[in-house]
Design a protein around this motif. Structure first.
Motif, PDB file in Angstrom:
ATOM      1  N   LEU A 199       0.617  -1.031  -0.084  1.00 19.04           N
ATOM      2  CA  LEU A 199      -0.548  -0.327  -0.237  1.00 19.04           C
ATOM      3  C   LEU A 199       0.779   1.045  -0.278  1.00 19.04           C
ATOM      4  CD1 LEU A 199      -2.702  -1.537   2.872  1.00 19.04           C
ATOM      5  CD2 LEU A 199      -2.619  -1.059   0.347  1.00 19.04           C
ATOM      6  N   PRO A 200       0.537   2.273  -0.554  1.00 23.49           N
ATOM      7  CA  PRO A 200       0.867   3.468  -0.475  1.00 23.49           C
ATOM      8  C   PRO A 200       1.964   4.119   0.597  1.00 23.49           C
ATOM      9  CG  PRO A 200      -1.027   3.973  -1.190  1.00 23.49           C
ATOM     10  CD  PRO A 200      -0.780   2.374  -0.920  1.00 23.49           C
ATOM     11  N   ALA A 201       1.305   3.899   1.742  1.00 24.36           N
ATOM     12  CA  ALA A 201       2.294   4.322   3.242  1.00 24.36           C
ATOM     13  C   ALA A 201       3.897   3.303   3.544  1.00 24.36           C
ATOM     14  CB  ALA A 201       1.410   4.113   4.607  1.00 24.36           C
ATOM     15  N   ALA A 202       3.134   1.763   3.368  1.00 28.01           N
ATOM     16  CA  ALA A 202       4.278   0.881   2.849  1.00 28.01           C
ATOM     17  C   ALA A 202       5.329   1.268   2.120  1.00 28.01           C
ATOM     18  CB  ALA A 202       4.074  -0.881   3.673  1.00 28.01           C
ATOM     19  N   TYR A 203       4.858   1.342   0.783  1.00 25.46           N
ATOM     20  CA  TYR A 203       6.116   1.589  -0.205  1.00 25.46           C
ATOM     21  C   TYR A 203       6.688   3.178   0.264  1.00 25.46           C
ATOM     22  CZ  TYR A 203       7.680   1.675  -5.032  1.00 25.46           C
ATOM     23  OH  TYR A 203       8.591   1.825  -5.506  1.00 25.46           O
ATOM     24  N   ASP A 204       5.960   4.198   0.345  1.00 27.81           N
ATOM     25  CA  ASP A 204       7.046   5.091   0.917  1.00 27.81           C
ATOM     26  C   ASP A 204       7.933   4.866   1.607  1.00 27.81           C
ATOM     27  OD1 ASP A 204       5.393   6.481  -0.758  1.00 27.81           O
ATOM     28  OD2 ASP A 204       4.740   8.090   0.423  1.00 27.81           O
ATOM     29  N   ARG A 205       7.973   3.804   3.118  1.00 30.10           N
ATOM     30  CA  ARG A 205       8.707   3.569   4.151  1.00 30.10           C
ATOM     31  C   ARG A 205       9.703   2.976   3.301  1.00 30.10           C
ATOM     32  NH1 ARG A 205      11.702   4.293   8.149  1.00 30.10           N
ATOM     33  NH2 ARG A 205      11.938   2.997   9.573  1.00 30.10           N
ATOM     34  N   LEU A 206       9.155   1.549   2.256  1.00 29.15           N
ATOM     35  CA  LEU A 206      10.676   0.956   0.989  1.00 29.15           C
ATOM     36  C   LEU A 206      11.920   2.110   0.574  1.00 29.15           C
ATOM     37  CD1 LEU A 206       8.016  -1.757   0.730  1.00 29.15           C
ATOM     38  CD2 LEU A 206      10.090  -1.486   2.411  1.00 29.15           C
ATOM     39  N   ASP A 255      -9.880  -7.592  -3.359  1.00 29.03           N
ATOM     40  CA  ASP A 255     -10.015  -9.002  -5.065  1.00 29.03           C
ATOM     41  C   ASP A 255      -8.996  -9.915  -4.054  1.00 29.03           C
ATOM     42  OD1 ASP A 255      -7.658  -7.601  -3.918  1.00 29.03           O
ATOM     43  OD2 ASP A 255      -5.887  -6.402  -6.027  1.00 29.03           O
ATOM     44  N   ALA A 256      -8.911 -10.002  -2.891  1.00 31.41           N
ATOM     45  CA  ALA A 256      -8.045 -11.531  -2.089  1.00 31.41           C
ATOM     46  C   ALA A 256      -7.022 -11.183  -2.838  1.00 31.41           C
ATOM     47  CB  ALA A 256      -9.311 -12.460  -2.503  1.00 31.41           C
ATOM     48  N   ARG A 257      -5.993 -10.445  -2.151  1.00 33.82           N
ATOM     49  CA  ARG A 257      -5.123 -10.075  -2.310  1.00 33.82           C
ATOM     50  C   ARG A 257      -4.588  -9.897  -1.136  1.00 33.82           C
ATOM     51  NH1 ARG A 257      -2.401  -7.206  -7.116  1.00 33.82           N
ATOM     52  NH2 ARG A 257      -1.136  -8.066  -6.649  1.00 33.82           N
ATOM     53  N   TRP A 258      -3.092  -9.896  -0.553  1.00 35.14           N
ATOM     54  CA  TRP A 258      -2.644  -9.595   0.529  1.00 35.14           C
ATOM     55  C   TRP A 258      -1.427  -8.327   0.209  1.00 35.14           C
ATOM     56  CZ3 TRP A 258      -3.868 -10.801   5.349  1.00 35.14           C
ATOM     57  CH2 TRP A 258      -4.746 -11.494   5.629  1.00 35.14           C
ATOM     58  N   ARG A 259      -1.539  -7.382   1.066  1.00 38.67           N
ATOM     59  CA  ARG A 259      -0.536  -6.000   0.382  1.00 38.67           C
ATOM     60  C   ARG A 259      -0.071  -6.165   2.225  1.00 38.67           C
ATOM     61  NH1 ARG A 259      -5.003  -5.454  -3.809  1.00 38.67           N
ATOM     62  NH2 ARG A 259      -4.282  -5.731  -5.334  1.00 38.67           N
ATOM     63  N   CYS A 260       0.958  -5.535   1.662  1.00 39.26           N
ATOM     64  CA  CYS A 260       2.270  -4.825   2.625  1.00 39.26           C
ATOM     65  C   CYS A 260       1.320  -3.162   3.340  1.00 39.26           C
ATOM     66  CB  CYS A 260       3.564  -4.757   2.346  1.00 39.26           C
ATOM     67  SG  CYS A 260       4.262  -4.313   3.648  1.00 39.26           S
ATOM     68  N   ALA A 261       1.228  -3.351   4.878  1.00 41.72           N
ATOM     69  CA  ALA A 261       0.635  -1.978   4.584  1.00 41.72           C
ATOM     70  C   ALA A 261       1.115  -1.308   5.566  1.00 41.72           C
ATOM     71  CB  ALA A 261      -0.959  -2.210   5.612  1.00 41.72           C
ATOM     72  N   ALA A 262       2.414  -1.771   6.307  1.00 40.12           N
ATOM     73  CA  ALA A 262       3.402  -1.292   7.263  1.00 40.12           C
ATOM     74  C   ALA A 262       4.499  -1.920   7.317  1.00 40.12           C
ATOM     75  CB  ALA A 262       2.850  -1.001   8.547  1.00 40.12           C
ATOM     76  N   VAL A 263       5.872  -1.345   7.700  1.00 35.79           N
ATOM     77  CA  VAL A 263       7.122  -2.550   8.160  1.00 35.79           C
ATOM     78  C   VAL A 263       7.714  -0.879   8.517  1.00 35.79           C
ATOM     79  CG1 VAL A 263       8.999  -2.993   6.219  1.00 35.79           C
ATOM     80  CG2 VAL A 263       7.352  -2.843   5.362  1.00 35.79           C
ATOM     81  N   ASP A 264       8.199  -1.876   9.664  1.00 34.72           N
ATOM     82  CA  ASP A 264       9.536  -1.415  10.415  1.00 34.72           C
ATOM     83  C   ASP A 264      10.694  -2.267  10.794  1.00 34.72           C
ATOM     84  OD1 ASP A 264      10.471   0.478  12.022  1.00 34.72           O
ATOM     85  OD2 ASP A 264       9.184   0.011  13.852  1.00 34.72           O
TER      86      ASP A 264
END
Length: 177
Positions: free
Chosen positions: A91-98, A160-169
């Protein structure tokens, strides 16, 4: 009544006239007719019968989503894979963190001195917590030689039944005693 020599012999048995043993109440008949139960034809392999023209195709076992994401995040944060490889999986917030973490490559293997390098990092263990059926909060222990790092991430199930990363630390890079 005189019997001849040929009358004293039992009738000749052939495979087609052989009578299979009766299947009694405690002994079900399991083999093909003409063969005693328990014997198997040595020309035919044991196991279920399948059509020779149609092979049974099995899908390879899919890893759990948290295991798959831990491996993908490790590849990205160790510099072995570009960040945009996770573009559709975050998701956008997690992608920005990556995007913020990736240039630092916090999980890259570090040299051990004297021209030797540490082994490539790997996921030592991955665990999870399920606060809701559509959310996975996971952690991974990343091992690189004797060094152990922590990685935490949150996965959300989309419409859409797909898992997405929402946060990373990621845990601190220096050891604090």
């Amino acid at each position: 009544m005189l019997t001849t020599h040929t009358d004293a012999l039992p009738p000749a048995r052939t495979r087609s006239t052989r009578v299979p043993p009766a299947a009694g109440p405690g002994r079900p008949r399991t083999g093909p007719p003409g063969r005693p139960p328990g014997r198997r034809d040595s020309r035919r392999p044991a196991g279920p019968r399948t059509s020779p023209t149609r092979a049974v195709r099995r899908r390879p076992a899919r890893p759990d989503p948290h295991d798959w994401f831990a491996e993908q995040l490790l590849l990205t944060l160790s510099g072995r894979r570009p960040v945009h490889a996770l573009l559709g999986h975050a998701l956008p917030a997690a992608y920005d963190r990556l995007v913020e973490l990736a240039p630092q490559a916090p999980l890259r293997p570090t040299g051990t001195g004297a021209g030797r390098y540490a082994p490539a990092p790997s996921v030592a263990h991955c665990g999870l917590c399920l606060p809701r059926p559509d959310v996975i909060e996971a952690f991974a222990r990343i091992a690189s030689g004797e060094r152990l790092r922590a990685l935490a991430f949150r996965l959300e199930l989309g419409g859409d039944a797909r898992w997405r990363c929402a946060a990373v630390d990621i845990g601190p890079s220096t050891r604090v005693w």
